[in-house]
Write an enzyme that holds these catalytic residues in place. Sequence first.
Site, PDB file in Angstrom:
ATOM      1  N   ARG A 139       2.423  -0.779  51.467  1.00 57.25           N
ATOM      2  CA  ARG A 139       2.829  -1.034  50.062  1.00 57.25           C
ATOM      3  C   ARG A 139       3.676  -2.428  49.808  1.00 57.25           C
ATOM      4  O   ARG A 139       3.599  -3.233  48.977  1.00 57.25           O
ATOM      5  CB  ARG A 139       3.705  -0.019  49.442  1.00 57.25           C
ATOM      6  CG  ARG A 139       3.968  -0.299  47.844  1.00 57.25           C
ATOM      7  CD  ARG A 139       4.183   1.275  47.069  1.00 57.25           C
ATOM      8  NE  ARG A 139       5.692   1.254  47.576  1.00 57.25           N
ATOM      9  CZ  ARG A 139       6.182   2.713  47.238  1.00 57.25           C
ATOM     10  NH1 ARG A 139       5.311   3.618  46.737  1.00 57.25           N
ATOM     11  NH2 ARG A 139       7.377   2.850  47.563  1.00 57.25           N
ATOM     12  N   ILE A 157       2.273   2.597  42.491  1.00 62.08           N
ATOM     13  CA  ILE A 157       3.647   2.547  42.347  1.00 62.08           C
ATOM     14  C   ILE A 157       4.230   1.351  43.018  1.00 62.08           C
ATOM     15  O   ILE A 157       3.636   0.989  44.134  1.00 62.08           O
ATOM     16  CB  ILE A 157       4.309   3.996  43.228  1.00 62.08           C
ATOM     17  CG1 ILE A 157       3.984   4.991  42.606  1.00 62.08           C
ATOM     18  CG2 ILE A 157       5.828   3.897  43.151  1.00 62.08           C
ATOM     19  CD1 ILE A 157       4.200   6.439  43.296  1.00 62.08           C
ATOM     20  N   HIS A 211       3.886   4.740  29.586  1.00 66.04           N
ATOM     21  CA  HIS A 211       3.665   6.219  30.078  1.00 66.04           C
ATOM     22  C   HIS A 211       3.244   7.140  29.161  1.00 66.04           C
ATOM     23  O   HIS A 211       3.674   7.202  28.135  1.00 66.04           O
ATOM     24  CB  HIS A 211       5.051   6.357  31.028  1.00 66.04           C
ATOM     25  CG  HIS A 211       4.770   7.877  31.803  1.00 66.04           C
ATOM     26  ND1 HIS A 211       4.111   7.773  32.939  1.00 66.04           N
ATOM     27  CD2 HIS A 211       5.276   9.000  31.295  1.00 66.04           C
ATOM     28  CE1 HIS A 211       3.946   8.988  33.468  1.00 66.04           C
ATOM     29  NE2 HIS A 211       4.599   9.798  32.337  1.00 66.04           N
TER      30      HIS A 211
END
Length: 223
Positions: free
Chosen positions: A65, A92, A109
Amino acid sequence: MKSIVILISGRGSNMHAILDAIADGSLPVKVAAVICNRPGAAGLAFAAAAGVATRVVDHREFADRAAFDAKLAACIDEFSPDGVVLAGFMRILGDDFVRHFAGRLFNIHPSLLPAFPGLHTHRSALAEGVRVHGCTVHFVTPKLDHGPIIVQGAVPVLDGDDEDTLAARVLVAEHRIYPQALRWWAADRLRVEDGRVRLLPPATPDPAVNAAAPALLIAPAAA
Ligand code: GAR
C-alpha cells in the site's frame, strides 16, 4: 478558481454529478484530472469524453500500500490541485498519504457517519432496521470513514427496501451533497474548529447556495 483532482474506482456517478454542477455554472472549480485505480472503469471513459485529463494508477502493480500511495500522491501532485476529491474511490489510503493532503482531502461515504463505516453500508442499515439512512461528505483523516463532517443527506428507509432500492435512494442524495460541499469549500466557507466543520457566511449572498449551517438535506425518494 480552485482546482481539484477526483479519484474514482468505478462507475463515477458522483464525479459525473460534480462535472454536471461545474457545467451548469453552480460549482466554480476546475477539474485538473480524474485518476482511477482500475483500468477500464466506466467513469474513466466518461471523464475522458468530457475532456478531462485522466490517469490510471493500478493498485495491482504495487507490492504494498505504501508504494501505491506514494505513486498516487505523486500523480496527484503533478496537477498541483487545491483539493483532492474521493468519489467512490475504494482503496484505503495510508496515514502518510492522508497527512500529505490534510485539510484538502474530501470523501463521500454511503451512510450517516459515524454509523456504518466501511463496506456494505446499505446492507447494515437494513439489518439494523434504521428508519433513516443516508450519506456523508467529510474531510479525510487517518481513521477510516471518520473526519470532520461537512454535510449529510438523509433518506427514509421504506418497507420493502432491498440493498439496491436503498442504495439508489441514497445515491440521489450523494449527487446533491457532494457538489454542495465543494461549493462551500470553493467559496472558502468551511472552517474546521475542534474537529467540527463551521460554515462561514457567504462573502456575497448567493440564493443558490444554502446559507444555513452545514445542513441535513432530505433528498426525495427515488421514483
Ligand atoms: C458511492 O455510493 C460512494 O458513496 C461509495 O461508492 C459509491 C461510488 O459510486 N463510496 C464508498 O463506499 C467509499 N467507502 P460512484 O462511482 O457512482 O460515484
